[in-house]
Design an enzyme around this catalytic site. Structure first.
Site, PDB file in Angstrom:
ATOM      1  N   ARG A  91       0.826  -1.216   0.000  1.00 30.12           N
ATOM      2  CA  ARG A  91       0.000   0.000   0.000  1.00 30.12           C
ATOM      3  C   ARG A  91       0.859   1.265   0.000  1.00 30.12           C
ATOM      4  NH1 ARG A  91      -1.693   1.502   4.807  1.00 30.12           N
ATOM      5  NH2 ARG A  91      -2.165  -0.619   5.452  1.00 30.12           N
ATOM      6  N   TYR A 108     -17.186  17.991 -12.926  1.00 27.33           N
ATOM      7  CA  TYR A 108     -17.574  16.593 -13.120  1.00 27.33           C
ATOM      8  C   TYR A 108     -18.701  16.183 -12.168  1.00 27.33           C
ATOM      9  CZ  TYR A 108     -17.202  11.542 -13.258  1.00 27.33           C
ATOM     10  OH  TYR A 108     -17.482  10.213 -13.361  1.00 27.33           O
ATOM     11  N   ASP A 126      -8.481  19.805 -12.893  1.00 23.43           N
ATOM     12  CA  ASP A 126      -8.832  18.470 -13.395  1.00 23.43           C
ATOM     13  C   ASP A 126      -8.495  18.457 -14.888  1.00 23.43           C
ATOM     14  OD1 ASP A 126     -10.114  16.229 -14.457  1.00 23.43           O
ATOM     15  OD2 ASP A 126     -11.780  16.333 -13.044  1.00 23.43           O
TER      16      ASP A 126
END
Ligand code: PLP
Length: 335
Positions: free
Chosen positions: A13, A65, A118
């Site tokens: 991880r 979005y 973004d």
């Protein structure tokens, strides 16, 4: 003293060689020093919002979005958020542009404020927000960057060591990390990014020009054409255009649905940025969660169609669109 060399790969991880390879590739594609990968675009969004603390604010577009609305709204209510400015340019699906350099200039004047862009709709190939002064560039790698609609992944890219350090801590403690195999797939997808994007642009522009002069199309939106109100800004800020093409069909919901039904090469799907051409009706699909009033304000009416043009043969795509338009608007096409 026992000295064990872990190389930062002590646990999957926290980091692994395949993810590191992808993160380095993403950083270099956007002209950044650091990149971090997440299990989806939205987990990248969620991780950025963890940079904020009580009393902070997010300033964002009305047209970001669809999926981000619930998260930002929730955090806004729960946490009260710093001055984070969130841009998406161009917006989806109405393709409004924001001048990243101009916004970055204003943001920089305010101590503690920072700018996130973004960059999903353009990919790192056609737009590099960090070069324009953004602090963080965000990508949904599920779209153009991977390009084959078979991976969910997100990324954050920055030049600032302190931002990266905080994000790295958040990445390993929240645990929204992608699998090494998915990283392998995106690494592989990126090898063809340039050829794919060039073909997306070529097909997108050809289709936009075809649709703009089509009698059954009411209005077309493409930043690469002079008819787009921000065509000059697009030319300055982007080095090209993706395969996103938006248009208003002549007629209402019936004609729009008939059109989509008659398409043979465009698959009905919510996603975008795939090598295969996709189509969707925002008012009943990606933006169905907004109220009609909110959709009307954004220009998302029932006759709006969004295409994500793939890399197939241009002529085949144009013929497909033409036959579907003619069949959908039978009454309109026979005077
Ligand atoms: C798809 C998308 C996202 C969300 O990414 P996921 O990988 O689906 O979680 C965010 N922003 C834009 C512009 C997108 O198109």
């Amino acid at each position: 003293m026992i000295f064990i060399k872990l190389q930062g790969f002590e646990y999957g991880r926290c980091g692994n060689p395949t993810r590191k390879c992808l993160e380095q590739c993403l950083a270099s594609l956007e002209g950044g020093k650091y990149a971090l990968c997440y299990s989806s675009g939205l987990s990248a969004v969620m991780s950025v919002t963890h940079l904020l603390s009580t009393g902070d604010h997010i300033i964002c577009f009305d047209d970001v979005y669809g999926g981000k609305f619930p998260i930002i709204w929730l955090l806004f209510k729960l946490l009260f958020l710093k001055q984070m400015v969130w841009l998406e340019t161009p917006t989806n699906p109405t393709m409004k542009l924001a001048d990243i350099a101009a916004v970055a200039h204003i943001v920089r004047k305010h101590c503690g404020a920072f700018l996130v862009v973004d960059n999903t709709l353009m990919s790192s190939y056609f737009q590099r927000p960090l070069d324009c002064g953004a602090d963080i560039s965000m990508q949904s790698l599920s779209k153009y960057m991977n390009g084959h609609s078979d991976v969910m992944m997100g990324a954050l890219i920055t030049n600032q060591f302190d931002v990266w350090k905080k994000l790295h801590y958040i990445q390993k403690t929240l645990g929204a990390v992608p699998s090494p195999f998915d990283c392998y797939l995106v690494n592989r997808g990126l090898k063809t990014l340039s050829v794919r994007m060039e073909k997306h642009m070529q097909n997108g522009l050809a289709i936009a020009m075809f649709l703009e002069s089509h009698p059954l199309v009411q209005k077309l939106i493409h930043p690469g054409l002079p008819s787009h109100p921000q065509h000059v800004l697009a030319g300055r800020q982007c080095s090209g255009f993706s395969g996103m093409v938006t248009f208003y069909i002549k007629g209402g919901s019936k004609e729009t649905e008939e059109f989509v039904k008659h398409l043979k090469l465009f698959t009905l799907a919510l996603s975008l940025g795939d090598v295969e051409s996709l189509v969707e009706i925002p008012s009943i699909m990606t933006h169905a969660s907004l109220s009609k009033k909110e959709r009307d304000l954004l220009g998302i009416t029932e006759n709006l169609v969004r295409l994500s043009v793939g890399i197939e043969t241009t002529k085949d795509l144009i013929e497909d669109l033409d036959q579907a338009l003619k069949r959908s608007c039978k009454k309109l096409s026979t005077p």
